[in-house]
Design an enzyme around this catalytic site. Structure first.
Site, mmCIF file in Angstrom:
data_model
loop_
_atom_site.group_PDB
_atom_site.id
_atom_site.type_symbol
_atom_site.label_atom_id
_atom_site.label_comp_id
_atom_site.label_asym_id
_atom_site.label_seq_id
_atom_site.Cartn_x
_atom_site.Cartn_y
_atom_site.Cartn_z
ATOM 1 N N ARG A 122 -57.623 74.227 -44.776
ATOM 2 C CA ARG A 122 -57.162 73.670 -43.483
ATOM 3 C C ARG A 122 -58.296 73.087 -42.652
ATOM 4 O O ARG A 122 -58.182 72.933 -41.436
ATOM 5 C CB ARG A 122 -56.404 74.707 -42.650
ATOM 6 C CG ARG A 122 -55.188 75.230 -43.355
ATOM 7 C CD ARG A 122 -54.119 75.666 -42.380
ATOM 8 N NE ARG A 122 -52.941 76.090 -43.107
ATOM 9 C CZ ARG A 122 -52.759 77.325 -43.552
ATOM 10 N NH1 ARG A 122 -53.664 78.257 -43.339
ATOM 11 N NH2 ARG A 122 -51.673 77.624 -44.209
ATOM 12 N N LYS A 144 -62.773 58.491 -39.587
ATOM 13 C CA LYS A 144 -61.659 58.045 -40.428
ATOM 14 C C LYS A 144 -61.960 58.464 -41.855
ATOM 15 O O LYS A 144 -63.006 58.107 -42.407
ATOM 16 C CB LYS A 144 -61.503 56.521 -40.365
ATOM 17 C CG LYS A 144 -60.794 56.030 -39.122
ATOM 18 C CD LYS A 144 -60.457 54.551 -39.252
ATOM 19 C CE LYS A 144 -59.800 54.035 -38.008
ATOM 20 N NZ LYS A 144 -59.575 52.576 -38.058
ATOM 21 N N GLU A 186 -70.635 43.738 -41.664
ATOM 22 C CA GLU A 186 -70.152 44.653 -40.613
ATOM 23 C C GLU A 186 -71.122 44.664 -39.422
ATOM 24 O O GLU A 186 -70.704 44.840 -38.280
ATOM 25 C CB GLU A 186 -69.990 46.077 -41.160
ATOM 26 C CG GLU A 186 -68.936 46.228 -42.257
ATOM 27 C CD GLU A 186 -67.506 46.394 -41.720
ATOM 28 O OE1 GLU A 186 -67.308 46.381 -40.496
ATOM 29 O OE2 GLU A 186 -66.589 46.521 -42.562
ATOM 30 N N LYS A 228 -70.351 51.474 -32.103
ATOM 31 C CA LYS A 228 -69.199 52.181 -32.673
ATOM 32 C C LYS A 228 -68.985 53.514 -31.952
ATOM 33 O O LYS A 228 -67.845 53.886 -31.650
ATOM 34 C CB LYS A 228 -69.389 52.408 -34.180
ATOM 35 C CG LYS A 228 -68.200 53.142 -34.766
ATOM 36 C CD LYS A 228 -67.867 52.802 -36.175
ATOM 37 C CE LYS A 228 -66.541 53.452 -36.577
ATOM 38 N NZ LYS A 228 -66.203 53.253 -37.955
ATOM 39 N N GLU A 238 -57.597 55.261 -32.301
ATOM 40 C CA GLU A 238 -57.180 53.861 -32.340
ATOM 41 C C GLU A 238 -55.840 53.600 -31.663
ATOM 42 O O GLU A 238 -54.928 53.016 -32.242
ATOM 43 C CB GLU A 238 -57.158 53.364 -33.807
ATOM 44 C CG GLU A 238 -57.216 51.841 -33.890
ATOM 45 C CD GLU A 238 -57.477 51.339 -35.293
ATOM 46 O OE1 GLU A 238 -58.397 51.851 -35.953
ATOM 47 O OE2 GLU A 238 -56.759 50.426 -35.700
ATOM 48 N N ARG A 242 -60.374 50.842 -30.130
ATOM 49 C CA ARG A 242 -60.958 51.001 -31.470
ATOM 50 C C ARG A 242 -60.508 49.877 -32.402
ATOM 51 O O ARG A 242 -61.201 49.535 -33.358
ATOM 52 C CB ARG A 242 -60.609 52.378 -32.067
ATOM 53 C CG ARG A 242 -61.305 52.623 -33.388
ATOM 54 C CD ARG A 242 -61.323 54.076 -33.801
ATOM 55 N NE ARG A 242 -62.005 54.212 -35.072
ATOM 56 C CZ ARG A 242 -62.410 55.362 -35.588
ATOM 57 N NH1 ARG A 242 -62.215 56.482 -34.938
ATOM 58 N NH2 ARG A 242 -63.027 55.393 -36.759
ATOM 59 N N ASN A 246 -61.724 46.078 -35.853
ATOM 60 C CA ASN A 246 -61.044 45.393 -36.953
ATOM 61 C C ASN A 246 -61.164 43.878 -36.847
ATOM 62 O O ASN A 246 -60.409 43.153 -37.498
ATOM 63 C CB ASN A 246 -59.572 45.805 -37.002
ATOM 64 C CG ASN A 246 -59.428 47.275 -37.280
ATOM 65 O OD1 ASN A 246 -60.188 47.845 -38.062
ATOM 66 N ND2 ASN A 246 -58.476 47.912 -36.623
ATOM 67 N N HIS A 249 -60.586 41.723 -39.868
ATOM 68 C CA HIS A 249 -59.969 42.554 -40.912
ATOM 69 C C HIS A 249 -58.561 42.110 -41.306
ATOM 70 O O HIS A 249 -58.124 42.410 -42.410
ATOM 71 C CB HIS A 249 -59.949 44.026 -40.480
ATOM 72 C CG HIS A 249 -61.278 44.701 -40.645
ATOM 73 N ND1 HIS A 249 -62.415 44.279 -39.975
ATOM 74 C CD2 HIS A 249 -61.680 45.755 -41.402
ATOM 75 C CE1 HIS A 249 -63.425 45.069 -40.310
ATOM 76 N NE2 HIS A 249 -63.015 45.962 -41.175
ATOM 77 N N HIS A 253 -58.156 41.833 -45.146
ATOM 78 C CA HIS A 253 -57.258 42.652 -45.966
ATOM 79 C C HIS A 253 -56.367 41.781 -46.841
ATOM 80 O O HIS A 253 -56.085 42.128 -47.993
ATOM 81 C CB HIS A 253 -56.429 43.593 -45.090
ATOM 82 C CG HIS A 253 -57.252 44.730 -44.542
ATOM 83 N ND1 HIS A 253 -56.917 45.443 -43.424
ATOM 84 C CD2 HIS A 253 -58.429 45.258 -44.970
ATOM 85 C CE1 HIS A 253 -57.836 46.369 -43.189
ATOM 86 N NE2 HIS A 253 -58.767 46.277 -44.113
ATOM 87 N N HIS A 267 -65.592 44.421 -49.618
ATOM 88 C CA HIS A 267 -64.978 44.547 -48.288
ATOM 89 C C HIS A 267 -65.819 43.833 -47.211
ATOM 90 O O HIS A 267 -65.293 43.054 -46.411
ATOM 91 C CB HIS A 267 -64.788 46.028 -47.937
ATOM 92 C CG HIS A 267 -64.260 46.242 -46.559
ATOM 93 N ND1 HIS A 267 -62.983 45.894 -46.196
ATOM 94 C CD2 HIS A 267 -64.848 46.726 -45.430
ATOM 95 C CE1 HIS A 267 -62.795 46.161 -44.913
ATOM 96 N NE2 HIS A 267 -63.916 46.673 -44.428
HETATM 97 N N1 GLY Z 1 -63.812 50.848 -39.630
HETATM 98 C C1 GLY Z 1 -63.041 50.767 -38.455
HETATM 99 C C2 GLY Z 1 -62.957 52.058 -37.710
HETATM 100 O O1 GLY Z 1 -63.645 52.998 -38.032
HETATM 101 O O2 GLY Z 1 -62.184 52.150 -36.810
#
Ligand code: GLY
Length: 370
Positions: A122, A144, A186, A228, A238, A242, A246, A249, A253, A267
């Site tokens: 957990r 993430k 990035e 960031k 997000e 946040r 993107n 993106h 994508h 990517h």
């Molecule tokens: N890579 C985008 C984020 O971490 O929100």
């Protein structure tokens, strides 16, 4: 030169340490987190071959024992079978609730190990030691974690913040030029979305950075991570800001899906092309000047990066096909495509209000240069 960026998330706050030589001193840095002197490391075979003994020594110098599982390199490792193997291996290592898992690798390992740590017993703590530029400036920070599903990328996962991130910029020297530049996509994204002076700095310092200037690398990673960290502190899950991360993106994508998530397009390369397209779309909608997309493309070109759709080898679907792929992005809300557009370099914002025709015309023109 060494910097620390603090990610302020209340009880889940942590530091990102950035600089050369952090792996040899990893033991002393991780020791304060440990209840007993042992860690389980998830890595990939490439990183293990290059750096695992250095990590073993670095941990050993603080009396910390390490067991490691090296998974195959590549995106296909971010899948249920490797996830299952990793979780079972961690249980076999008798990792307990108070222990710490170490993610030692690029974005694939960071995402998979973080997710394994999120669900193991957990939730156990984990430390990110990112070894690619992309992982250092983006995926290792912000919590993430996850794996891919047959239905799409990153569709299974959890928010689980690391307890510490050690971004050893010396290891960037072992990356191929292509991997480095993909991560640089990035880095450029941060300048484009929120800091025009950082973008200007990259325009002059980018070549030094790519050719190995350590101070420039530390500076670029630090400024990226700081941006960031600020965004994640404001909007961890997000709900708003946040999403600015993107930028590029939505296009990216679709291009990754169109190229089968293969070696044809990494990517970070897709992010760079996607940023150029997002600026083109912004300019056509009258949001930013016509010079902005040209400036973005000029910098990517000068760095020897993939810049246009013409730089992607092999066939691509037509504009309609790419637009459909964008519609399958997980960032679609109520069937509405969300774009990150810009009012200028360093001024990105999110909108769902983009006429389909405008996107189609950008895609058609971009495809016609192929
Ligand atoms: N890579 C985008 C984020 O971490 O929100």
């Amino acid at each position: 030169m060494q910097n620390t960026v603090h990610v302020e998330l209340g009880e889940r706050s942590y530091d990102v340490e950035i600089g050369p030589g952090l792996i040899p001193t990893a033991g002393a840095r991780i020791a304060p987190l440990l209840k007993r002197k042992k860690v389980a490391v998830l890595t990939d075979e490439t990183v293990a071959g290059l750096h695992l003994e250095a990590l073993r020594d670095g941990l050993g110098s603080a009396g910390i024992n390490m067991e490691a599982l090296a998974l195959p390199p590549g995106e296909s490792t971010k899948s249920w079978p490797h996830f299952e193997r990793s979780v079972e291996w961690l249980l076999d290592q008798k990792v307990e609730r108070n222990d710490v898992v170490v993610a030692f690798g690029g974005g694939v390992i960071g995402d998979l190990a973080g997710f394994a740590a999120a669900v193991l017993r957990r939730g156990v703590r984990f430390v990110q030691i990112p070894t690619s530029l992309l992982a250092q400036v983006d995926s290792s920070v912000g919590g993430k974690t996850g794996i891919n599903a047959p239905q799409g990328k990153n569709l299974i996962g959890a928010f689980h913040q690391p307890s510490l991130v050690l971004a050893d910029t010396a290891v960037l020297g072992t990356l191929t030029a292509r991997d480095f530049l993909a991560g640089y996509g990035e880095v450029v994204k941060y300048g484009l979305l929120g800091d025009s002076r950082f973008f200007e700095w990259l325009e002059t310092q980018g070549p030094a950075l790519a050719s190995g200037d350590m101070n420039a690398r530390v500076e670029a990673v630090t400024r990226s991570v700081q941006m960031k960290a600020d965004i994640v502190a404001r909007d961890e899950t997000e709900q708003g800001d946040r999403a600015l991360l993107n930028l590029g993106h939505t296009f990216c994508h679709a291009l990754e899906a169109a190229t089968g998530y293969s070696d044809r397009l990494m990517h970070g390369e897709g992010v760079a092309i996607g940023c150029a397209l997002a600026f083109e779309l912004s300019s056509r909608l009258g949001l930013c000047s016509q010079e902005d997309p040209s400036r973005v493309r000029a910098h990517l070109r000068a760095m020897g990066m993939k810049t246009d759709l013409a730089d992607i080898d092999g066939d691509l679907p037509g504009a309609e096909g790419l637009l459909n792929l964008m519609g399958q992005d997980k960032k679609v809300v109520d069937g509405q495509l969300r774009f990150i557009l810009a009012r200028g370099i360093g001024s990105a914002f999110m909108t769902s209000d983009v006429p389909r025709d405008a996107v189609m015309s950008v895609l058609k023109d971009a495809l016609s240069t192929r």
